[in-house]
Design an enzyme around this catalytic site. Sequence first.
Site, PDB file in Angstrom:
ATOM      1  N   GLU A 150      -6.783  -8.846   9.821  1.00 64.56           N
ATOM      2  CA  GLU A 150      -7.697  -7.862  10.406  1.00 64.56           C
ATOM      3  C   GLU A 150      -8.903  -8.505  11.075  1.00 64.56           C
ATOM      4  O   GLU A 150      -9.308  -8.093  12.158  1.00 64.56           O
ATOM      5  CB  GLU A 150      -8.161  -6.865   9.339  1.00 64.56           C
ATOM      6  CG  GLU A 150      -7.132  -5.800   8.981  1.00 64.56           C
ATOM      7  CD  GLU A 150      -6.091  -6.272   7.986  1.00 64.56           C
ATOM      8  OE1 GLU A 150      -6.145  -7.449   7.563  1.00 64.56           O
ATOM      9  OE2 GLU A 150      -5.217  -5.460   7.623  1.00 64.56           O
TER      10      GLU A 150
ATOM     11  N   HIS B 132      -7.419   1.868  -2.124  1.00 64.54           N
ATOM     12  CA  HIS B 132      -6.707   2.497  -1.011  1.00 64.54           C
ATOM     13  C   HIS B 132      -7.116   3.948  -0.767  1.00 64.54           C
ATOM     14  O   HIS B 132      -6.372   4.686  -0.137  1.00 64.54           O
ATOM     15  CB  HIS B 132      -5.198   2.466  -1.265  1.00 64.54           C
ATOM     16  CG  HIS B 132      -4.528   1.189  -0.856  1.00 64.54           C
ATOM     17  ND1 HIS B 132      -4.640   0.027  -1.563  1.00 64.54           N
ATOM     18  CD2 HIS B 132      -3.730   0.891   0.195  1.00 64.54           C
ATOM     19  CE1 HIS B 132      -3.936  -0.923  -0.977  1.00 64.54           C
ATOM     20  NE2 HIS B 132      -3.372  -0.432   0.099  1.00 64.54           N
TER      21      HIS B 132
END
Lengths: 342, 317
Positions: free
Chosen positions: A63, A132
């Site tokens: 990322e 998450h």
Amino acid sequence: MPEPRVLTFREALREAMVEEMERDPSIFLMGEEVGHYNGAYKVSEGMLARFGEKRVIDTPIAETGFAGVGIGAAMVGLRPIIEFMTWNFSLVAADQLINNAAKLRYMSNGQFTLPIVFRGPGGAAHALAAQHSQALESLYAHVPGLKVVMPSTPADAKGLLKAAIRDDNPVVFIESEVMYALKGDVPAGEHVVPLGVADVKRPGRDVTLVAWSKMVHTALKAADVLTGEGIEAEVVDLRTLRPLDERAVLASVARTHRCVVVQEGWPFAGVAAELIALVAREGFDDLDAPPERVTNLDVPMPYARNLENVVLPSPERVVATVRRVLGLTEAPRRPAVAGRGR
Amino acid sequence: MDATLLLGLYRQMALCRRFEEAAAKAYSQGKVSGFLHLYVGQEAVAVGAISAAEPTDYVVATYREHAHYLARTGDARGAMAELFGKASGCSGGRGGSMHLFDAAHRMLGGWAIVGGHVPIAAGVAFASKYRDEKDVTLCFFGDGTANMGAFHEGLALAGLWKLPVVFICENNQYAMGTPLYRTLSVEDVAVRARGYPMESEIVNGDDVLEVREAVRHAVNRARRENLPIFIEAKTYRFRGHSVADPATYRSKEELRKWMERDPIRMLADRIQTLGIATEEQLGALDDEVKAQVQDAVEFAERTPAPEPDTVGEHVYA
Ligand SMILES: Cc1ncc(C[n+]2csc(CCOP(=O)(O)OP(=O)(O)O)c2C)c(N)n1
Ligand SMILES: [Mg+2]
């Protein structure tokens, strides 16, 4: 005018990207699983076949790397759409977003603009646990130099994404994992929704519910329940958190004299707190009761379903808060939880 | 060959397999929620590696860590109850499948942001060295992790400060739906270790004894010489990335070829060829394991979910 069509949220997002990419060859889509896998949540389904590997680019899990590549490419004139598989993973690239993307235009004295969109799903889905399930919009909205956009309907999703892609500044565009299959009318033909403009999703005279993204639907459900009790809630969908449409919020509160903000994510230093500060400062004379907020409890997200349900804002909690704001009950201000949860 | 050792490894691998089959079934019945990442087909890596370490050595793993937890603790009940989101789970129902912890057994998770735990493992090894304790840290991660910044920074620091950690790459050839060859600019993940600098070895991850031998050697050296070592175990996952993934991105033929090297069956064949146990005896062992898993499921079913008013526990700020 051609008839609107019913599209899912993911189809609407895809349509926005496809139309913009057809229009402007400098736009490309980059992220994990966006190409061959057709998107982790199938938002980019078919786009690799349509545009080829040059413009629909699968990345490794990196990322920081691909967010930075996007920024570099945007500095010199390309218009990247960078997909985070979920916004949780954007934290790995927070340096690129917060230290770099948000600062460039300012610290170069305007020599550079940064036409880049970072997009993907945010917020809790179902039982995905602490790492998450994060609603990170307040974190990004904290930063001057980032626009933050969070649509609640397929029509807004399409129109706002097109506006975001056309914007010359970095846009954090947060979708919701649990809304991709949501269906709604989307106007045919060119449909662009300007950034920074809120929308009244339901008119009402008794209380203003301010929400965005998934929480608009929580607020609408609460409003339905309240109607049964003779209370008409107005639901204001911010659509863009930054720049914030202060006028729309204040105008609604001026009509209803009461305000409850419904926010997924933690209360502390959140967008809801900012809105309450706004209403308290600019709308003080209009208020008949202190503004309130309904948010996640102030805890990391637990895995167990029964705990998760306690943590997330629910229509029931919104209804209870509205009753209190209307002086109808004396419900406790904080749900009775141990520790620092609230 | 040591009969007890081989049968012990077999039993552990069978426990992992049966545990995950039961977990997948419970998921389909809605009793397990969230993401469920199965390790089916890769059992030789975790079992071989952890069996090669001392019980006092540390284990740091990913979200695909049922087998690591079981190999380290043997506690099928605690793991299954965690998957069921029960207070009796090893993380109190707060963690779920991706966050299995057991401090007493030095099972340090259970981490679900790719790469983030690699420097953490280096930090655990740092503490061992700092306190002059001779414990080694085993750090497990997937092939897809090899492009993450955190992976490289973790390796860089472990190499620089000569930290006693064994990095174990579970190369199952895929990161979600993406085959490794499309995201890795080199053939083997192991070459990445070279620059840090770190010795590396590539092993057949479907051969539990080969994994065990390599990790035993690595752990001994890490302990003796205070240095990191990198092991790449080539293996394959038989199921999708998670139970929600039908894995249509790979061919039936490819899957079939790898399933022919099922690590559990290969070990069973070896045990029989060596005359250590007959098929019937292994079958009896399997039944024992199935009973243990059944017991774990029943335990998970009957114990209560966490009390809602405990949701704020362990929140200190
Ligand atoms: C930083 C980050 N990006 C993306 C993800 C989503 N994700 C979870 S697992 C995974 C693939 C990991 O592949 P690999 O490292 O090979 O491990 P495997 O799942 O094969 O065991 C991805 C992309 C994540 N969890 N963290
Ligand atoms: Mg992998």
